[in-house]
Write an enzyme that holds these catalytic residues in place. Structure first.
Site, PDB file in Angstrom:
ATOM      1  N   ASP A   1       0.840  -1.195   0.000  1.00 27.86           N
ATOM      2  CA  ASP A   1       0.000   0.000   0.000  1.00 27.86           C
ATOM      3  C   ASP A   1       0.877   1.248   0.000  1.00 27.86           C
ATOM      4  O   ASP A   1       1.812   1.359   0.798  1.00 27.86           O
ATOM      5  CB  ASP A   1      -0.929  -0.015   1.220  1.00 27.86           C
ATOM      6  CG  ASP A   1      -2.253   0.631   0.914  1.00 27.86           C
ATOM      7  OD1 ASP A   1      -2.279   1.860   0.711  1.00 27.86           O
ATOM      8  OD2 ASP A   1      -3.263  -0.093   0.858  1.00 27.86           O
TER       9      ASP A   1
ATOM     10  N   SER B   1      -6.496   3.983  -2.352  1.00 27.67           N
ATOM     11  CA  SER B   1      -6.653   2.541  -2.134  1.00 27.67           C
ATOM     12  C   SER B   1      -7.982   1.998  -2.628  1.00 27.67           C
ATOM     13  O   SER B   1      -8.056   0.853  -3.085  1.00 27.67           O
ATOM     14  CB  SER B   1      -6.549   2.220  -0.646  1.00 27.67           C
ATOM     15  OG  SER B   1      -5.262   2.422  -0.181  1.00 27.67           O
TER      16      SER B   1
ATOM     17  N   ARG C   1      -4.584  14.890   5.433  1.00 32.33           N
ATOM     18  CA  ARG C   1      -4.090  13.551   5.097  1.00 32.33           C
ATOM     19  C   ARG C   1      -4.081  13.341   3.575  1.00 32.33           C
ATOM     20  O   ARG C   1      -3.145  12.769   3.040  1.00 32.33           O
ATOM     21  CB  ARG C   1      -4.983  12.505   5.779  1.00 32.33           C
ATOM     22  CG  ARG C   1      -4.524  11.067   5.661  1.00 32.33           C
ATOM     23  CD  ARG C   1      -5.431  10.206   6.547  1.00 32.33           C
ATOM     24  NE  ARG C   1      -5.121   8.796   6.484  1.00 32.33           N
ATOM     25  CZ  ARG C   1      -4.257   8.160   7.270  1.00 32.33           C
ATOM     26  NH1 ARG C   1      -3.584   8.840   8.179  1.00 32.33           N
ATOM     27  NH2 ARG C   1      -4.063   6.861   7.165  1.00 32.33           N
ATOM     28  N   ASP C   2      -5.123  13.809   2.924  1.00 30.41           N
ATOM     29  CA  ASP C   2      -5.157  13.790   1.461  1.00 30.41           C
ATOM     30  C   ASP C   2      -4.732  15.148   0.903  1.00 30.41           C
ATOM     31  O   ASP C   2      -4.671  15.335  -0.315  1.00 30.41           O
ATOM     32  CB  ASP C   2      -6.570  13.454   0.961  1.00 30.41           C
ATOM     33  CG  ASP C   2      -7.045  12.098   1.478  1.00 30.41           C
ATOM     34  OD1 ASP C   2      -6.194  11.196   1.587  1.00 30.41           O
ATOM     35  OD2 ASP C   2      -8.236  11.959   1.794  1.00 30.41           O
TER      36      ASP C   2
ATOM     37  N   ARG D   1     -12.173   3.283  10.168  1.00 31.09           N
ATOM     38  CA  ARG D   1     -12.646   2.314   9.175  1.00 31.09           C
ATOM     39  C   ARG D   1     -12.471   0.883   9.648  1.00 31.09           C
ATOM     40  O   ARG D   1     -11.655   0.583  10.501  1.00 31.09           O
ATOM     41  CB  ARG D   1     -11.968   2.511   7.836  1.00 31.09           C
ATOM     42  CG  ARG D   1     -10.496   2.211   7.803  1.00 31.09           C
ATOM     43  CD  ARG D   1      -9.974   2.358   6.366  1.00 31.09           C
ATOM     44  NE  ARG D   1      -8.546   2.546   6.360  1.00 31.09           N
ATOM     45  CZ  ARG D   1      -7.881   3.222   5.426  1.00 31.09           C
ATOM     46  NH1 ARG D   1      -8.535   3.798   4.444  1.00 31.09           N
ATOM     47  NH2 ARG D   1      -6.590   3.331   5.464  1.00 31.09           N
TER      48      ARG D   1
ATOM     49  N   ARG E   1     -16.767   8.030  -0.762  1.00 31.29           N
ATOM     50  CA  ARG E   1     -16.038   6.781  -0.492  1.00 31.29           C
ATOM     51  C   ARG E   1     -16.569   6.116   0.779  1.00 31.29           C
ATOM     52  O   ARG E   1     -16.815   6.783   1.782  1.00 31.29           O
ATOM     53  CB  ARG E   1     -14.542   7.070  -0.374  1.00 31.29           C
ATOM     54  CG  ARG E   1     -13.724   5.853  -0.017  1.00 31.29           C
ATOM     55  CD  ARG E   1     -12.258   6.019  -0.300  1.00 31.29           C
ATOM     56  NE  ARG E   1     -11.460   5.258   0.629  1.00 31.29           N
ATOM     57  CZ  ARG E   1     -10.149   5.119   0.560  1.00 31.29           C
ATOM     58  NH1 ARG E   1      -9.481   5.716  -0.433  1.00 31.29           N
ATOM     59  NH2 ARG E   1      -9.496   4.423   1.442  1.00 31.29           N
TER      60      ARG E   1
ATOM     61  N   LYS F   1      -6.369  -2.059   6.846  1.00 31.65           N
ATOM     62  CA  LYS F   1      -6.347  -2.310   5.407  1.00 31.65           C
ATOM     63  C   LYS F   1      -7.084  -3.590   5.028  1.00 31.65           C
ATOM     64  O   LYS F   1      -7.061  -3.998   3.867  1.00 31.65           O
ATOM     65  CB  LYS F   1      -4.890  -2.395   4.907  1.00 31.65           C
ATOM     66  CG  LYS F   1      -4.127  -1.083   4.967  1.00 31.65           C
ATOM     67  CD  LYS F   1      -4.583  -0.085   3.906  1.00 31.65           C
ATOM     68  CE  LYS F   1      -3.814   1.217   3.970  1.00 31.65           C
ATOM     69  NZ  LYS F   1      -4.326   2.230   3.011  1.00 31.65           N
TER      70      LYS F   1
ATOM     71  N   ASP G   1       1.935   3.275   3.116  1.00 30.92           N
ATOM     72  CA  ASP G   1       0.817   4.207   3.108  1.00 30.92           C
ATOM     73  C   ASP G   1       0.505   4.756   4.493  1.00 30.92           C
ATOM     74  O   ASP G   1       0.454   5.967   4.690  1.00 30.92           O
ATOM     75  CB  ASP G   1      -0.426   3.510   2.563  1.00 30.92           C
ATOM     76  CG  ASP G   1      -1.584   4.480   2.468  1.00 30.92           C
ATOM     77  OD1 ASP G   1      -1.501   5.393   1.630  1.00 30.92           O
ATOM     78  OD2 ASP G   1      -2.550   4.352   3.236  1.00 30.92           O
TER      79      ASP G   1
ATOM     80  N   HIS H   1       1.292   8.585   5.570  1.00 33.60           N
ATOM     81  CA  HIS H   1       0.265   9.588   5.868  1.00 33.60           C
ATOM     82  C   HIS H   1       0.563  10.385   7.131  1.00 33.60           C
ATOM     83  O   HIS H   1      -0.040  11.432   7.356  1.00 33.60           O
ATOM     84  CB  HIS H   1      -1.103   8.918   6.049  1.00 33.60           C
ATOM     85  CG  HIS H   1      -1.817   8.600   4.778  1.00 33.60           C
ATOM     86  ND1 HIS H   1      -2.118   9.557   3.831  1.00 33.60           N
ATOM     87  CD2 HIS H   1      -2.321   7.438   4.305  1.00 33.60           C
ATOM     88  CE1 HIS H   1      -2.782   8.983   2.834  1.00 33.60           C
ATOM     89  NE2 HIS H   1      -2.908   7.694   3.088  1.00 33.60           N
TER      90      HIS H   1
ATOM     91  N   ASP I   1      -0.938  -0.218  -4.790  1.00 27.53           N
ATOM     92  CA  ASP I   1      -2.230   0.357  -5.186  1.00 27.53           C
ATOM     93  C   ASP I   1      -2.129   1.821  -5.600  1.00 27.53           C
ATOM     94  O   ASP I   1      -2.986   2.323  -6.316  1.00 27.53           O
ATOM     95  CB  ASP I   1      -3.266   0.168  -4.073  1.00 27.53           C
ATOM     96  CG  ASP I   1      -2.857   0.819  -2.762  1.00 27.53           C
ATOM     97  OD1 ASP I   1      -1.650   1.137  -2.574  1.00 27.53           O
ATOM     98  OD2 ASP I   1      -3.741   1.015  -1.902  1.00 27.53           O
ATOM     99  N   HIS I   2      -1.101   2.505  -5.139  1.00 28.42           N
ATOM    100  CA  HIS I   2      -0.904   3.929  -5.474  1.00 28.42           C
ATOM    101  C   HIS I   2       0.379   4.366  -4.797  1.00 28.42           C
ATOM    102  O   HIS I   2       0.928   3.652  -3.962  1.00 28.42           O
ATOM    103  CB  HIS I   2      -2.077   4.791  -4.984  1.00 28.42           C
ATOM    104  CG  HIS I   2      -2.335   4.655  -3.522  1.00 28.42           C
ATOM    105  ND1 HIS I   2      -1.519   5.205  -2.558  1.00 28.42           N
ATOM    106  CD2 HIS I   2      -3.301   3.988  -2.845  1.00 28.42           C
ATOM    107  CE1 HIS I   2      -1.981   4.891  -1.361  1.00 28.42           C
ATOM    108  NE2 HIS I   2      -3.053   4.142  -1.502  1.00 28.42           N
TER     109      HIS I   2
ATOM    110  N   HIS J   1      -1.190  10.844  -0.859  1.00 30.91           N
ATOM    111  CA  HIS J   1      -0.741   9.983  -1.954  1.00 30.91           C
ATOM    112  C   HIS J   1      -0.128  10.849  -3.050  1.00 30.91           C
ATOM    113  O   HIS J   1      -0.105  12.065  -2.948  1.00 30.91           O
ATOM    114  CB  HIS J   1      -1.931   9.208  -2.542  1.00 30.91           C
ATOM    115  CG  HIS J   1      -2.626   8.353  -1.527  1.00 30.91           C
ATOM    116  ND1 HIS J   1      -3.854   7.789  -1.761  1.00 30.91           N
ATOM    117  CD2 HIS J   1      -2.277   7.976  -0.279  1.00 30.91           C
ATOM    118  CE1 HIS J   1      -4.228   7.091  -0.714  1.00 30.91           C
ATOM    119  NE2 HIS J   1      -3.287   7.189   0.214  1.00 30.91           N
TER     120      HIS J   1
HETATM  121  C1  3PG Z   1      -7.280   7.360   4.132  1.00 33.32           C
HETATM  122  O1  3PG Z   1      -8.487   7.136   4.150  1.00 33.32           O
HETATM  123  O2  3PG Z   1      -6.509   6.922   4.990  1.00 33.32           O
HETATM  124  C2  3PG Z   1      -6.747   8.254   3.052  1.00 33.32           C
HETATM  125  O3  3PG Z   1      -7.666   9.267   2.770  1.00 33.32           O
HETATM  126  C3  3PG Z   1      -6.530   7.478   1.797  1.00 33.32           C
HETATM  127  O4  3PG Z   1      -5.727   6.379   2.034  1.00 33.32           O
HETATM  128  P1  3PG Z   1      -5.975   4.988   1.300  1.00 33.32           P
HETATM  129  O5  3PG Z   1      -6.636   5.307  -0.022  1.00 33.32           O
HETATM  130  O6  3PG Z   1      -4.578   4.484   1.126  1.00 33.32           O
HETATM  131  O7  3PG Z   1      -6.806   4.145   2.171  1.00 33.32           O
HETATM  132 CO    CO Z   2      -3.440   6.092   1.899  1.00 30.66          CO
END
Ligand code: 3PG
Ligand code: CO
Length: 555
Positions: free
Chosen positions: A24, A77, A166-167, A209, A282, A357, A426, A430, A467-468, A497
């Protein structure tokens, strides 16, 4: 009716063990001191790159290659794993919401009509991430939604903001709140009672999440629904500025606050008869709140009050659970994923990551679908993530544990596909902590080695990709690629990212001689990987899949 039967690949054998490793946030970029992958000691990944040029290449992982609106959209992701698993490019949430707003259809649909029922006598609440990051939500979409709601009769609007960092760059929250305040002032000038009602940092308030920590959602609930928070302010710009002054404060982790009136009364708790929209498109970081807002039976925390509201999501977040029931825009219909095909064709699958994840290699991989297709053919293992810490203090995360689970699954010979996500590049990236991210990259490389060694032992095949991008660039750069320095000569740390491509490597003793990457797909992207993996399992991919990245030459 879907014909699930896949044709046999004319040249490649079945029943090989294939390790599908997703790193990731692991992109490819020029080496420099802000490229943590370059700085870190990563002998395994280095050897894949240097080893066999026809078995290592780059693939696109951002923008239109993964269904995002523009080439300026960094990968993420959700769209990355969707593309990896589904083998096709679907217009993603960001794009679908753009289209629905541009055509005005969003204001004619069932979801909007449902919230409209409350406009006469209730308040419209909008809850979501406030930034232009474009990963979970976008400020310009919120602005259009606000305008449209007012035009269609909303008289009283309250916005519950979650600051980002974060983004987007840390510290950018202040500007976003100012922009939103201007928008709301314009609505007030037109007679709409519109205000920000509460807020907090996305990682500390609401946007947890995969049920990692319900306390995060509870903090948001208390502020948004009950109007209770440790901090009270008259004004949101002031709130964010003040809370950022605390030592170590940052946008991602701001504590929850509520906005109060001149009598100290919260201006926007959620009450019976109100309408609520969660504005993120999302799913992963909104679905927990969606459950709290929607489910009559709910035991994850004490909601104290469960207001009777008309709730809709920007999108439906989980098609299987039909959650939420009402939504403004229909989600992409990601069907016939490679996971579902392979299960129908006898491929036994093991998937594993740690909690933060876990849904990426299951839910996103399978086209935003919860659970297995066939529990007799699949085993999904979640390793609990550490809770309540930022991953720069624990950059090892659970990479070793994930790799060992994968190793055991490979050595058990019970599975044909062993799929993992290694989160460190990832999740540590972040945090913006360069030092810790370098450690995270090294640990990731160690984990890859464990998996490749197991593949070696069973005569299997590996596919290692990402993934990115994230960890390969930790500096905000100008157009010519130079880090942007402030007056003290410090860089602006890039927590987000990137737009970078990601590597993909194939190999292992089970890889048939003559298999190599084709030369005629220079723009190949993540969506080309699914057909590639199907081939490695001995099958042709369905015709509508993006083409495979490999060819088999006779030698
Ligand atoms: C997050 O939700 O942590 C970020 O906005 C994006 O990170 P991810 O796409 O790698 O989950
Ligand atoms: Co991320």
């Amino acid at each position: 009716e879907v014909n699930w039967k896949l044709a046999d690949h004319p040249k490649l054998p079945k029943d090989k063990v294939v390790a599908m490793v997703v790193l990731d946030g692991w992109g490819e970029a020029d080496p420099d001191q802000y490229n943590c992958i370059h700085v870190a000691d990563t002998p395994t990944m280095d050897s894949l790159k240097k080893g066999a040029p026809e078995k290592w290449r780059l693939v696109r992982a951002h923008g239109k290659a993964v269904g995002l609106p523009t080439e300026d959209d960094m990968g993420n992701s959700e769209v990355g794993h969707n593309a990896l698993g589904a083998g096709r490019i679907f217009a993603q949430g960001a794009k679908l919401v753009d289209l629905a707003l541009a055509s005005g259809k969003i204001f004619e649909g069932e979801g909007f009509n449902y919230i409209k029922e409350c406009f006469e006598t209730g308040t419209l609440h909008l809850i979501g991430l406030l930034s232009d990051g474009g990963v979970h939500s976008r400020l310009d979409q919120l602005q259009l939604l606000l305008k449209g709601a007012a035009k269609h009769g909303a008289r009283r609007i309250r916005v519950h903001i979650l600051t980002d960092g974060r983004d987007v760059l840390d510290g950018s929250s202040v500007g976003f709140v100012e922009t939103l305040e201007k928008e709301l002032a314009e609505l007030r000038a037109k007679g709409v009672d519109a205000q920000i009602a509460s807020g907090g940092g996305r990682m500390y308030v609401t946007m947890d999440r995969y049920e990692n920590d319900w306390n995060v959602v509870k903090r948001g609930w208390d502020a948004q629904v009950l109007g209770e928070a440790p901090y009270k302010f008259r004004n949101a710009v002031e709130a964010v500025k003040k809370l950022r002054e605390e030592p170590k404060a940052n946008d991602q982790y701001l504590p929850p606050f509520v906005i109060v009136d001149e009598n100290g009364k919260p201006v926007g708790p959620i009450n019976d008869g109100d309408a609520v929209v969660t504005i993120n498109y999302r799913a992963d970081r909104m679905v927990m709140l969606a459950k709290a807002l929607e489910y009559e039976d709910f035991d994850k925390f004490d909601r104290v009050r469960f207001p009777k509201i008309n709730y809709t999501g920007m999108l439906q977040y989980d098609g299987e659970l039909k959650l939420p029931n009402h939504y403004l825009v229909s989600p992409p219909e990601i069907d016939r994923t490679s996971g579902e095909y392979l299960v129908h064709n006898g491929v036994r699958t093991f998937a594993c990551s740690e909690t933060v994840k876990f849904g990426h290699v299951t839910f996103f991989w399978n086209g935003n679908r919860s659970g297995c297709f066939n529990p007799e053919m699949e085993e999904y293992v979640e390793i609990p993530s550490d809770v309540g810490i930022t991953f720069n203090v624990q950059p090892e995360m659970k990479a070793k544990e994930i790799a060992e689970k994968a190793r055991d699954a490979i050595l058990s010979r019970k599975f044909h596909q062993v799929r993992v996500n290694l989160p460190n590049g990832d999740m540590v990236g972040h945090t913006g902590d360069i030092h810790a991210t370098v450690v995270g990259c090294k640990v990731t490389d160690d984990a890859v080695k464990v998996i490749l060694d197991a593949i070696e032992q069973v005569g299997g095949i590996y596919v290692v990709t990402a993934d990115h991008g994230n960890a390969e660039d930790m500096a905000k750069r100008n157009k010519s690629g130079q880090p942007i320095l402030d007056k003290n000569g410090n860089i602006q740390v890039l927590t987000s990212h990137t737009l970078q491509p990601v590597p993909i490597a194939i190999g292992g003793p089970g890889l048939a001689p003559g298999v190599r990457f084709r030369k005629d797909l220079p723009n190949g992207g993540l969506a080309n990987v699914a057909a590639t993996v199907m081939n490695l399992h001995g099958f042709e991919a369905p015709g509508e899949y993006e083409p495979t990245l490999i060819e088999v030459v006779d030698n």
